[in-house]
Design a protein around this motif. Structure first.
Motif, PDB file in Angstrom:
ATOM      1  N   ALA A  97     -26.245  -5.833  14.940  1.00  0.00           N
ATOM      2  CA  ALA A  97     -26.729  -7.099  15.502  1.00  0.00           C
ATOM      3  C   ALA A  97     -26.926  -8.041  14.322  1.00  0.00           C
ATOM      4  O   ALA A  97     -27.633  -7.708  13.372  1.00  0.00           O
ATOM      5  N   VAL A  98     -26.272  -9.206  14.385  1.00  0.00           N
ATOM      6  CA  VAL A  98     -26.247 -10.115  13.238  1.00  0.00           C
ATOM      7  C   VAL A  98     -26.835 -11.482  13.624  1.00  0.00           C
ATOM      8  O   VAL A  98     -26.331 -12.145  14.529  1.00  0.00           O
ATOM      9  N   PHE A  99     -27.908 -11.873  12.957  1.00  0.00           N
ATOM     10  CA  PHE A  99     -28.542 -13.177  13.184  1.00  0.00           C
ATOM     11  C   PHE A  99     -28.306 -14.066  11.958  1.00  0.00           C
ATOM     12  O   PHE A  99     -28.563 -13.644  10.829  1.00  0.00           O
ATOM     13  N   VAL A 100     -27.842 -15.278  12.199  1.00  0.00           N
ATOM     14  CA  VAL A 100     -27.688 -16.242  11.103  1.00  0.00           C
ATOM     15  C   VAL A 100     -28.795 -17.294  11.231  1.00  0.00           C
ATOM     16  O   VAL A 100     -28.870 -18.011  12.223  1.00  0.00           O
ATOM     17  N   VAL A 101     -29.659 -17.352  10.223  1.00  0.00           N
ATOM     18  CA  VAL A 101     -30.853 -18.192  10.255  1.00  0.00           C
ATOM     19  C   VAL A 101     -30.713 -19.293   9.197  1.00  0.00           C
ATOM     20  O   VAL A 101     -30.267 -19.018   8.086  1.00  0.00           O
ATOM     21  N   PRO A 102     -31.084 -20.534   9.538  1.00  0.00           N
ATOM     22  CA  PRO A 102     -30.978 -21.614   8.544  1.00  0.00           C
ATOM     23  C   PRO A 102     -31.992 -21.441   7.408  1.00  0.00           C
ATOM     24  O   PRO A 102     -33.079 -20.916   7.614  1.00  0.00           O
TER      25      PRO A 102
ATOM     26  N   GLY C  94     -56.718  -5.282  17.044  1.00  0.00           N
ATOM     27  CA  GLY C  94     -55.580  -6.059  17.530  1.00  0.00           C
ATOM     28  C   GLY C  94     -55.381  -7.350  16.773  1.00  0.00           C
ATOM     29  O   GLY C  94     -55.875  -7.540  15.666  1.00  0.00           O
ATOM     30  N   GLY C  95     -54.609  -8.224  17.376  1.00  0.00           N
ATOM     31  CA  GLY C  95     -54.252  -9.474  16.715  1.00  0.00           C
ATOM     32  C   GLY C  95     -52.780  -9.476  16.358  1.00  0.00           C
ATOM     33  O   GLY C  95     -52.196  -8.425  16.077  1.00  0.00           O
ATOM     34  N   ALA C  96     -52.186 -10.635  16.397  1.00  0.00           N
ATOM     35  CA  ALA C  96     -50.774 -10.754  16.045  1.00  0.00           C
ATOM     36  C   ALA C  96     -50.507 -12.140  15.479  1.00  0.00           C
ATOM     37  O   ALA C  96     -51.149 -13.114  15.864  1.00  0.00           O
ATOM     38  N   ALA C  97     -49.556 -12.212  14.553  1.00  0.00           N
ATOM     39  CA  ALA C  97     -49.039 -13.492  14.055  1.00  0.00           C
ATOM     40  C   ALA C  97     -47.578 -13.563  14.484  1.00  0.00           C
ATOM     41  O   ALA C  97     -46.812 -12.646  14.192  1.00  0.00           O
ATOM     42  N   VAL C  98     -47.226 -14.627  15.215  1.00  0.00           N
ATOM     43  CA  VAL C  98     -45.898 -14.708  15.830  1.00  0.00           C
ATOM     44  C   VAL C  98     -45.164 -15.951  15.326  1.00  0.00           C
ATOM     45  O   VAL C  98     -45.634 -17.079  15.512  1.00  0.00           O
ATOM     46  N   PHE C  99     -44.020 -15.746  14.672  1.00  0.00           N
ATOM     47  CA  PHE C  99     -43.184 -16.838  14.183  1.00  0.00           C
ATOM     48  C   PHE C  99     -41.907 -16.888  15.019  1.00  0.00           C
ATOM     49  O   PHE C  99     -41.236 -15.868  15.177  1.00  0.00           O
ATOM     50  N   VAL C 100     -41.558 -18.077  15.520  1.00  0.00           N
ATOM     51  CA  VAL C 100     -40.293 -18.252  16.239  1.00  0.00           C
ATOM     52  C   VAL C 100     -39.334 -19.027  15.331  1.00  0.00           C
ATOM     53  O   VAL C 100     -39.601 -20.174  14.964  1.00  0.00           O
ATOM     54  N   VAL C 101     -38.237 -18.386  14.970  1.00  0.00           N
ATOM     55  CA  VAL C 101     -37.297 -18.924  13.984  1.00  0.00           C
ATOM     56  C   VAL C 101     -35.973 -19.231  14.686  1.00  0.00           C
ATOM     57  O   VAL C 101     -35.509 -18.436  15.505  1.00  0.00           O
ATOM     58  N   PRO C 102     -35.346 -20.373  14.382  1.00  0.00           N
ATOM     59  CA  PRO C 102     -34.065 -20.696  15.023  1.00  0.00           C
ATOM     60  C   PRO C 102     -32.948 -19.771  14.545  1.00  0.00           C
ATOM     61  O   PRO C 102     -32.958 -19.312  13.402  1.00  0.00           O
ATOM     62  N   VAL C 103     -32.005 -19.511  15.441  1.00  0.00           N
ATOM     63  CA  VAL C 103     -30.823 -18.703  15.098  1.00  0.00           C
ATOM     64  C   VAL C 103     -29.588 -19.557  15.347  1.00  0.00           C
ATOM     65  O   VAL C 103     -29.375 -20.048  16.456  1.00  0.00           O
ATOM     66  N   GLU C 104     -28.786 -19.793  14.311  1.00  0.00           N
ATOM     67  CA  GLU C 104     -27.613 -20.662  14.458  1.00  0.00           C
ATOM     68  C   GLU C 104     -26.429 -19.913  15.038  1.00  0.00           C
ATOM     69  O   GLU C 104     -25.536 -20.507  15.645  1.00  0.00           O
ATOM     70  N   LYS C 105     -26.409 -18.624  14.822  1.00  0.00           N
ATOM     71  CA  LYS C 105     -25.303 -17.819  15.313  1.00  0.00           C
ATOM     72  C   LYS C 105     -25.802 -16.399  15.515  1.00  0.00           C
ATOM     73  O   LYS C 105     -26.590 -15.889  14.711  1.00  0.00           O
ATOM     74  N   PHE C 106     -25.389 -15.796  16.626  1.00  0.00           N
ATOM     75  CA  PHE C 106     -25.743 -14.397  16.866  1.00  0.00           C
ATOM     76  C   PHE C 106     -24.484 -13.646  17.248  1.00  0.00           C
ATOM     77  O   PHE C 106     -23.715 -14.106  18.090  1.00  0.00           O
ATOM     78  N   GLU C 107     -24.249 -12.534  16.607  1.00  0.00           N
ATOM     79  CA  GLU C 107     -23.117 -11.701  16.982  1.00  0.00           C
ATOM     80  C   GLU C 107     -23.554 -10.252  17.043  1.00  0.00           C
ATOM     81  O   GLU C 107     -24.405  -9.816  16.274  1.00  0.00           O
ATOM     82  N   HIS C 108     -23.000  -9.539  17.980  1.00  0.00           N
ATOM     83  CA  HIS C 108     -23.171  -8.088  17.891  1.00  0.00           C
ATOM     84  C   HIS C 108     -21.869  -7.420  18.274  1.00  0.00           C
ATOM     85  O   HIS C 108     -21.116  -7.897  19.099  1.00  0.00           O
ATOM     86  N   PHE C 109     -21.588  -6.340  17.575  1.00  0.00           N
ATOM     87  CA  PHE C 109     -20.314  -5.655  17.771  1.00  0.00           C
ATOM     88  C   PHE C 109     -20.497  -4.166  17.487  1.00  0.00           C
ATOM     89  O   PHE C 109     -21.496  -3.750  16.919  1.00  0.00           O
TER      90      PHE C 109
END
Ligand code: NI
Ligand code: NI
Ligand code: NI
Lengths: 109, 109, 109
Positions: A97-102, C94-109
């Motif tokens: 699984a490949v993620f490309v992140v800026p 408990g407790g969590a730190a959650v970061f949402v990061v953009p993904v420009e491209k996703f591939e899986h093979f």
């Protein structure tokens, strides 16, 4: 600059490392579990110039893609546990699984 | 908010941890290998407000930058292995690769 | 597609894994330390379609949020170390730190 985050099977990890080095990509590896892949796996982080993204993904694909593999299995003959004959079975291995992140900024010192 | 992903040498890891805490940055550490740095290294993930990015990178640079260090080496004298004299040699240690990645949403609970 | 990077306490890690699988999210786990959480923790990487981000964060929140828990403690009675009586004390877990990061491209093979 992009950051490629790739999760691959442990069994493909060394081969991918060597292939990345040969292609002048620098990867950092982290031990990981779960996800797409049931067993232990390895997460690669690879900093890559924009124009080399496709080349880097190509290296990952060439070394990690899902394929069938013959493994030797052993099973009792005739329903008894007296005699065993090894025989080949086909299992699916690999996958990534490949993620490309800026990357907004990259520095190294 | 940005996510700083920094790969540093193991030998600088504890010092960087302490320096980040002193400057009120919160870092999560992951054991990693390979990449820029030959030996085992540590990957820091640091969530940082936009206006503090330069300060955080400054802390990393101050604690991890490549520098020469004298280490004690031992080598046979006169080509024989009978007598050894310890002597200092200069080796390069440290170094860091720092990626700044955008964060679209941050939550903690 | 986004990449959710969530740092959670080790004690919530298995429960979160199971809850994510039940909701059809695929997570990769990495052992980590430090950060928001004093002890050992686990970093989850979860690739999520844009429209499912809130659902995924909801699963993390439901399984990892800070809460008080009664644990059995033991302390000497009357200032001596002769007799101990176990008693419950309330600790925050408990407790969590959650970061949402953009993904420009996703591939899986
Ligand atoms: Ni350089
Ligand atoms: Ni807070
Ligand atoms: Ni698929």
């Amino acid at each position: 600059m992009k950051l490629i985050i790739a999760v691959v099977q442990d069994k493909d990890s060394n081969r991918l490392s060597n292939a990345l080095i040969k292609s002048n990509f620098r990867a950092t590896k982290l031990a990981s579990t779960g996800g797409f892949l049931k067993a232990g796996n390895t997460t690669f982080m690879i900093g890559v110039e924009d124009e080399k993204i496709d080349e880097a993904i190509g290296v990952i694909k060439a070394n990690c893609k899902v394929r069938d593999q013959l493994v030797s299995s052993v099973s009792p003959v005739g329903g008894t546990t007296d005699s065993y004959i090894p025989f080949p079975i086909e299992v699916q291995v690999g996958g990534a699984a490949v993620f490309v992140v800026p990357v907004e900024k990259f520095e190294h010192f």
